[in-house]
Design a protein around this motif. Sequence first.
Motif, PDB file in Angstrom:
ATOM      1  N   VAL A   1       0.874  -1.182   0.000  1.00  0.00           N
ATOM      2  CA  VAL A   1       0.000   0.000   0.000  1.00  0.00           C
ATOM      3  C   VAL A   1       0.906   1.226   0.000  1.00  0.00           C
ATOM      4  O   VAL A   1       2.085   1.144   0.360  1.00  0.00           O
ATOM      5  CB  VAL A   1      -0.925   0.028   1.249  1.00  0.00           C
ATOM      6  CG1 VAL A   1      -1.852  -1.182   1.263  1.00  0.00           C
ATOM      7  CG2 VAL A   1      -0.104   0.096   2.532  1.00  0.00           C
ATOM      8  N   PRO A   2       0.391   2.388  -0.386  1.00  0.00           N
ATOM      9  CA  PRO A   2       1.209   3.606  -0.307  1.00  0.00           C
ATOM     10  C   PRO A   2       1.644   3.872   1.132  1.00  0.00           C
ATOM     11  O   PRO A   2       0.901   3.577   2.079  1.00  0.00           O
ATOM     12  CB  PRO A   2       0.259   4.703  -0.816  1.00  0.00           C
ATOM     13  CG  PRO A   2      -0.759   3.977  -1.637  1.00  0.00           C
ATOM     14  CD  PRO A   2      -0.938   2.647  -0.988  1.00  0.00           C
ATOM     15  N   PRO A   3       2.838   4.435   1.332  1.00  0.00           N
ATOM     16  CA  PRO A   3       3.347   4.670   2.695  1.00  0.00           C
ATOM     17  C   PRO A   3       2.396   5.474   3.571  1.00  0.00           C
ATOM     18  O   PRO A   3       2.290   5.220   4.780  1.00  0.00           O
ATOM     19  CB  PRO A   3       4.658   5.431   2.457  1.00  0.00           C
ATOM     20  CG  PRO A   3       5.075   5.065   1.073  1.00  0.00           C
ATOM     21  CD  PRO A   3       3.818   4.836   0.308  1.00  0.00           C
ATOM     22  N   GLU A   4       1.685   6.432   2.971  1.00  0.00           N
ATOM     23  CA  GLU A   4       0.794   7.280   3.758  1.00  0.00           C
ATOM     24  C   GLU A   4      -0.429   6.526   4.277  1.00  0.00           C
ATOM     25  O   GLU A   4      -1.141   7.028   5.171  1.00  0.00           O
ATOM     26  CB  GLU A   4       0.346   8.504   2.953  1.00  0.00           C
ATOM     27  CG  GLU A   4      -0.374   8.196   1.661  1.00  0.00           C
ATOM     28  CD  GLU A   4       0.551   8.042   0.463  1.00  0.00           C
ATOM     29  OE1 GLU A   4       0.047   8.137  -0.674  1.00  0.00           O
ATOM     30  OE2 GLU A   4       1.775   7.836   0.664  1.00  0.00           O
ATOM     31  N   GLU A   5      -0.681   5.329   3.775  1.00  0.00           N
ATOM     32  CA  GLU A   5      -1.812   4.539   4.263  1.00  0.00           C
ATOM     33  C   GLU A   5      -1.446   3.649   5.457  1.00  0.00           C
ATOM     34  O   GLU A   5      -2.326   3.032   6.065  1.00  0.00           O
ATOM     35  CB  GLU A   5      -2.377   3.672   3.133  1.00  0.00           C
ATOM     36  CG  GLU A   5      -3.066   4.486   2.039  1.00  0.00           C
ATOM     37  CD  GLU A   5      -3.738   3.603   0.997  1.00  0.00           C
ATOM     38  OE1 GLU A   5      -3.905   2.388   1.270  1.00  0.00           O
ATOM     39  OE2 GLU A   5      -4.086   4.125  -0.082  1.00  0.00           O
ATOM     40  N   ILE A   6      -0.161   3.579   5.776  1.00  0.00           N
ATOM     41  CA  ILE A   6       0.262   2.795   6.939  1.00  0.00           C
ATOM     42  C   ILE A   6      -0.197   3.511   8.203  1.00  0.00           C
ATOM     43  O   ILE A   6       0.037   4.707   8.387  1.00  0.00           O
ATOM     44  CB  ILE A   6       1.794   2.624   6.959  1.00  0.00           C
ATOM     45  CG1 ILE A   6       2.259   1.852   5.718  1.00  0.00           C
ATOM     46  CG2 ILE A   6       2.243   1.926   8.236  1.00  0.00           C
ATOM     47  CD1 ILE A   6       1.827   0.410   5.664  1.00  0.00           C
ATOM     48  N   ARG A   7      -0.859   2.798   9.112  1.00  0.00           N
ATOM     49  CA  ARG A   7      -1.322   3.375  10.383  1.00  0.00           C
ATOM     50  C   ARG A   7      -0.294   3.080  11.476  1.00  0.00           C
ATOM     51  O   ARG A   7       0.219   1.968  11.568  1.00  0.00           O
ATOM     52  CB  ARG A   7      -2.688   2.794  10.768  1.00  0.00           C
ATOM     53  CG  ARG A   7      -3.808   3.194   9.794  1.00  0.00           C
ATOM     54  CD  ARG A   7      -5.164   2.768  10.299  1.00  0.00           C
ATOM     55  NE  ARG A   7      -5.243   1.336  10.600  1.00  0.00           N
ATOM     56  CZ  ARG A   7      -5.400   0.817  11.812  1.00  0.00           C
ATOM     57  NH1 ARG A   7      -5.498   1.616  12.865  1.00  0.00           N
ATOM     58  NH2 ARG A   7      -5.462  -0.486  11.986  1.00  0.00           N
ATOM     59  N   TRP A   8      -0.049   4.094  12.311  1.00  0.00           N
ATOM     60  CA  TRP A   8       0.995   4.003  13.327  1.00  0.00           C
ATOM     61  C   TRP A   8       0.399   3.975  14.732  1.00  0.00           C
ATOM     62  O   TRP A   8      -0.641   4.568  14.989  1.00  0.00           O
ATOM     63  CB  TRP A   8       1.956   5.182  13.197  1.00  0.00           C
ATOM     64  CG  TRP A   8       2.747   5.110  11.925  1.00  0.00           C
ATOM     65  CD1 TRP A   8       2.322   5.484  10.674  1.00  0.00           C
ATOM     66  CD2 TRP A   8       4.071   4.594  11.753  1.00  0.00           C
ATOM     67  NE1 TRP A   8       3.303   5.227   9.738  1.00  0.00           N
ATOM     68  CE2 TRP A   8       4.387   4.687  10.372  1.00  0.00           C
ATOM     69  CE3 TRP A   8       5.014   4.077  12.639  1.00  0.00           C
ATOM     70  CZ2 TRP A   8       5.616   4.279   9.866  1.00  0.00           C
ATOM     71  CZ3 TRP A   8       6.247   3.658  12.132  1.00  0.00           C
ATOM     72  CH2 TRP A   8       6.533   3.762  10.762  1.00  0.00           C
TER      73      TRP A   8
END
Length: 379
Positions: free
Chosen positions: A356-363
């Motif tokens: 997935v695009p990096p900005e879709e990773i939840r932290w």
Amino acid sequence: MTSLLREEPVARVEMPYGSGPCWLVTRYADVQLVTSDRRFSRAALIGADFPRITPAPIAQPEAINLMDPPLLARFRRLVAHAFGPRQLERMTPWVQERVDSLLTAMEAEGPGADLAAHLSDRLPLETICELLGIPAEDRPRLRGWAIAMMTMTPQAGEAAVAARQELRAYFDALTARRRTAPGEDLLSALATARIGDETLTDGELAVLAQLLMVSGHDTTTYDISDMVFTLLTHPAQLAQLQARPALLEQAIEELLRHIPFRQGVGIPRVALEDVEVGGVTIRAGDTVHVSYLTANRDESVYERPEELDFERGCPAPHMAFGHGMHHCLGSHLARLMLRTAIGALLTRFPGLRLAVPPEEIRWNTRSIWRFPLALPVAW
């Protein structure tokens, strides 16, 4: 905190929990001083409502991370005697076999598999529990208690206290059994460790076992995910490492320096007398936190500290495992897991990429650690 490093490297700050303000030290040389000078005490925290980032204190009174010399030196000698090269050598083939097995299961699921669930969440926990001889059926319960202890949200205070009590009761019982019927595991080695007339007391042994289990898997769990995310979002460095596998060990050290694994500070110290740090006088009785994260980004020590450079060399040792008298006892085991996991992953999946695009990773935003909650990958 990088702005404090440049503008106010010894700053007066407030923490979300605990009583009163404290000092925050961010510069590499000043962190070295506070963490190695005997005028700063961890033992003085015992029984105090000291400033911190979690609702309840994580460390227990008998824990090694609340000890000062000379008791600390005695304790570390006993631990080093049991937790030495022999234990690491025993675990090396086991870690490699476990990594291979976990990656086989991930490969079977196919692209889009969550690397955190398949590898990061499992390898460190299974490794430290295998080393300590903790039964497989108990491990999920222990993991749940460890997560509860590290949560920062206000409503988590009672759960954190209960989790710490449950862990203590578990290890009181387990270590008592190992005293009477030792095996080949590390916990048995610690239970029977002796240098001259020195041994660990029952309370010291139980708290140490708890500390090793929690810190032995918790940090490395997040290190693996953070390192893989960093590599997959730095294509030039990833390609360099894939082309030159001999750089792996050096790359691991640079990733440890570069990545902000923690979302705050850890266990502070108390000044036992007036001490000048970075031109600021810290008074006797003041609480002092240090930031290893900012020390690792100090431009007076590291050239271009914000850059990820696998050929940086070693102008100064990083502080990802702490510094001084409380440097992490299990750093050699953590390095073994990181080298094995990252090395096998890049060898087995040369086309590894985020699914997935990096900005879709939840932290994570709830605990003291900074890590992706899930890390879907493709290859």
